[in-house]
Design a protein around this motif. Structure first.
Motif, mmCIF file in Angstrom:
data_model
loop_
_atom_site.group_PDB
_atom_site.id
_atom_site.type_symbol
_atom_site.label_atom_id
_atom_site.label_comp_id
_atom_site.label_asym_id
_atom_site.label_seq_id
_atom_site.Cartn_x
_atom_site.Cartn_y
_atom_site.Cartn_z
ATOM 1 N N ARG A 185 65.940 32.820 53.048
ATOM 2 C CA ARG A 185 65.146 33.792 52.276
ATOM 3 C C ARG A 185 63.826 33.212 51.818
ATOM 4 N NH1 ARG A 185 67.221 36.796 47.159
ATOM 5 N NH2 ARG A 185 68.349 34.887 46.627
ATOM 6 N N MET A 186 63.785 31.902 51.604
ATOM 7 C CA MET A 186 62.645 31.318 50.876
ATOM 8 C C MET A 186 61.972 30.195 51.628
ATOM 9 S SD MET A 186 64.703 30.665 47.410
ATOM 10 C CE MET A 186 65.560 31.925 46.552
ATOM 11 N N GLY A 187 62.357 29.951 52.868
ATOM 12 C CA GLY A 187 61.912 28.768 53.603
ATOM 13 C C GLY A 187 60.409 28.534 53.573
ATOM 14 N N PHE A 188 60.010 27.282 53.650
ATOM 15 C CA PHE A 188 58.611 26.850 53.666
ATOM 16 C C PHE A 188 57.823 27.369 52.449
ATOM 17 C CE2 PHE A 188 60.120 26.443 57.969
ATOM 18 C CZ PHE A 188 59.599 25.219 58.374
ATOM 19 N N PRO A 189 58.367 27.235 51.231
ATOM 20 C CA PRO A 189 57.615 27.747 50.077
ATOM 21 C C PRO A 189 56.410 26.868 49.736
ATOM 22 C CG PRO A 189 59.561 26.571 49.334
ATOM 23 C CD PRO A 189 59.648 26.615 50.838
ATOM 24 N N ASN A 190 55.304 27.518 49.454
ATOM 25 C CA ASN A 190 54.158 26.854 48.847
ATOM 26 C C ASN A 190 54.083 27.410 47.429
ATOM 27 O OD1 ASN A 190 51.759 25.869 47.937
ATOM 28 N ND2 ASN A 190 50.461 26.933 49.435
ATOM 29 N N GLY A 191 54.614 26.652 46.474
ATOM 30 C CA GLY A 191 54.721 27.158 45.110
ATOM 31 C C GLY A 191 56.032 27.904 44.919
ATOM 32 N N ARG A 192 56.063 28.731 43.881
ATOM 33 C CA ARG A 192 57.318 29.382 43.497
ATOM 34 C C ARG A 192 57.647 30.520 44.455
ATOM 35 N NH1 ARG A 192 56.795 30.846 37.246
ATOM 36 N NH2 ARG A 192 59.032 30.483 37.277
ATOM 37 N N PRO A 193 58.838 30.505 45.052
ATOM 38 C CA PRO A 193 59.219 31.624 45.920
ATOM 39 C C PRO A 193 59.212 32.940 45.144
ATOM 40 C CG PRO A 193 60.775 29.807 46.153
ATOM 41 C CD PRO A 193 59.877 29.464 45.004
#
Ligand SMILES: Cc1ncc(COP(=O)(O)O)c(C=O)c1O
Length: 438
Positions: A185-193
């Motif tokens: 659901r949240m892969g490769f987050p830059n900052g808060r998902p």
């Protein structure tokens, strides 16, 4: 008896922490100096420090102001107990530190490490309920993948199984929330998902089973650090705060890594706009130059302890070196350096270039996830029994860049004085190392 030093510079006399000691002796990584963004090897090679030592040298190595402050302090007052004694530096530093802390965290208890800062927070939380006549509130809640140091308290609430395995039984009545992260659901987050605030409901679910009036505290790292740099989903910490407040449970943030500028503000609490009841910090507290930990507490907690008779000791807890003169001097100088040299502002300005450079590695071999926030990053590699991370980190080191392997993962936390050229060098070195591993 005269003790003769053994001739071997890598003598087995030294039992190294968290280290494969035999492998280290085969291929030692040894430094004899450090300055700014670099370590120095005995042969003169400079190694770019992608880890700020161990998440701690935020203003860069060998900061002249901090070095000078330590030197002066050592020449003036080497030691004074903080049990019924004091020195002006401890009071000055406490005032300066609480002024930099989130509003309402007006008091600080000093220790010597992150582990001690965490254990102090847990003990203060339990004792707080005792002094308020709610001694039945003893349960503690931690979270999966969290690292809270190596004391029995921090180990018990910590969420890394391997660290606990050899040392049980640990504290009873400790529970864990799930890690608020799902790569699908949240892969490769830059900052808060953007998604995932709902993970906080696991606390409500736990409290539905564990009577909330028996729970003393919930402890989390605002950003899971050494467990793999997991930024909190938007709304998650806010919801934890709400649930804790609703049930009268103390919320503790372990900011040992996130404190002192990693997210561009002094504390992550300030970056996220969520104020806990206690903060444990260390590392960047003195820029890593002198061991020190600190536990910040709210006025409400402090005042509950102070409500007793004036002649009574309020807290039967403390360390010989609490508020050590050298540590206080280093801490004061570090805070001044952070502020006057715009170091947190540089971290804020470099966060996006840092994130872009790391996320550009998405197409490199073996990469399965990349997570960044502030000047913190993790590159998750395809699993190979924990050997791929060290192999890639070794290649980076051979190329003159220090990154940290945690199993099949690389973690990054360079000093906050970093510039675009250093970001590019770190990213390019990792790319080359990943290509070479292919
Ligand atoms: C979040 C967190 N808490 C606690 C600690 C323990 O700190 P120390 O090693 O100074 O005891 C660490 C160390 O890395 C940490 O990252």
């Amino acid at each position: 008896m005269t003790v003769q030093p053994r001739p071997n510079a890598l003598s087995e006399s030294y039992w190294m922490p968290f280290t494969a000691a035999r492998a280290f002796r085969e291929a030692p990584m040894m430094f004899v100096g450090a300055e700014g963004m670099h370590y120095l090897e005995s042969g003169g090679r400079r190694v770019l420090d992608g880890m700020a030592g161990l998440w701690c040298v935020n203003a860069g190595h060998g900061h002249p102001r901090i070095t000078e402050a330590i030197r002066t302090a050592a020449g003036q007052l080497d030691f004074v107990s903080s049990f019924r004694m004091g020195h002006p530096g401890a009071f000055a530093f406490a005032e300066r530190l609480t002024a930099a802390a989130p509003e309402g965290l007006d008091h600080v208890f000093f220790s010597n490490s992150g582990s001690e800062a965490v254990d102090s927070a847990l003990k203060i939380a339990r004792a707080y309920y005792r002094v308020r006549g709610e001694g039945g509130r003893t349960k503690l809640v931690g979270r999966a993948k969290s690292y809270h140091g190596v004391g029995f308290g921090g180990l018990s609430v910590g969420g890394i199984g391997r660290h606990k395995r050899d040392f049980g039984p640990l504290l009873p009545d400790v529970y864990h929330l799930p890690l608020p992260y799902d790569p699908a659901r949240m892969g490769f987050p830059n900052g808060r998902p953007a998604v995932g605030a709902d993970y906080a409901e696991s606390l409500e679910a736990l409290l539905a089973v564990q009577d909330p009036s028996t729970v003393a505290a919930v402890i989390v790292e605002p950003v899971t650090g050494s467990g793999g740099v997991y930024p909190p989903p938007q709304g998650y910490l806010e919801r934890l705060r709400e649930i804790c407040t609703k049930h009268g449970i103390l919320l503790i943030f372990d900011e040992v890594i996130t404190g002192f500028g990693r997210l561009g503000t002094c504390f992550a609490s300030q970056a996220f706009g969520v104020t806990p009841d206690l903060i444990a910090c260390a590392k960047g507290l003195t820029n890593g130059a002198v061991p020190m930990g600190a536990t910040l507490v709210s006025a409400g907690i402090y005042e509950a302890f102070m409500a007793g008779p004036p002649e009574a000791v309020q807290l039967f807890h403390g360390y010989t070196y609490s508020g050590h003169p050298l540590a206080c001097a280093a801490g004061l100088a570090a805070l001044e350096a952070y502020e006057q040299e715009g170091i947190f502002a540089n971290a804020a300005a470099m966060a996006e270039p840092f994130a872009q450079a790391l996320h550009a590695l998405r197409d490199a071999p073996h990469v399965v996830d990349i997570r960044t926030i502030g000047i913190l990053g993790a590159i998750e590699l395809a699993p190979r029994g924990g050997t791929r991370g060290p192999a890639v980190a070794d290649r980076c080191f051979a190329a003159g860049v220090l990154v940290r392997a945690a199993g099949d993962m690389l973690v990054l936390s360079p000093p906050l004085i970093l510039a675009p050229a250093e970001i590019d060098r770190i990213a390019q070195t990792i790319r080359d190392a990943l290509l070479a591993e292919a």
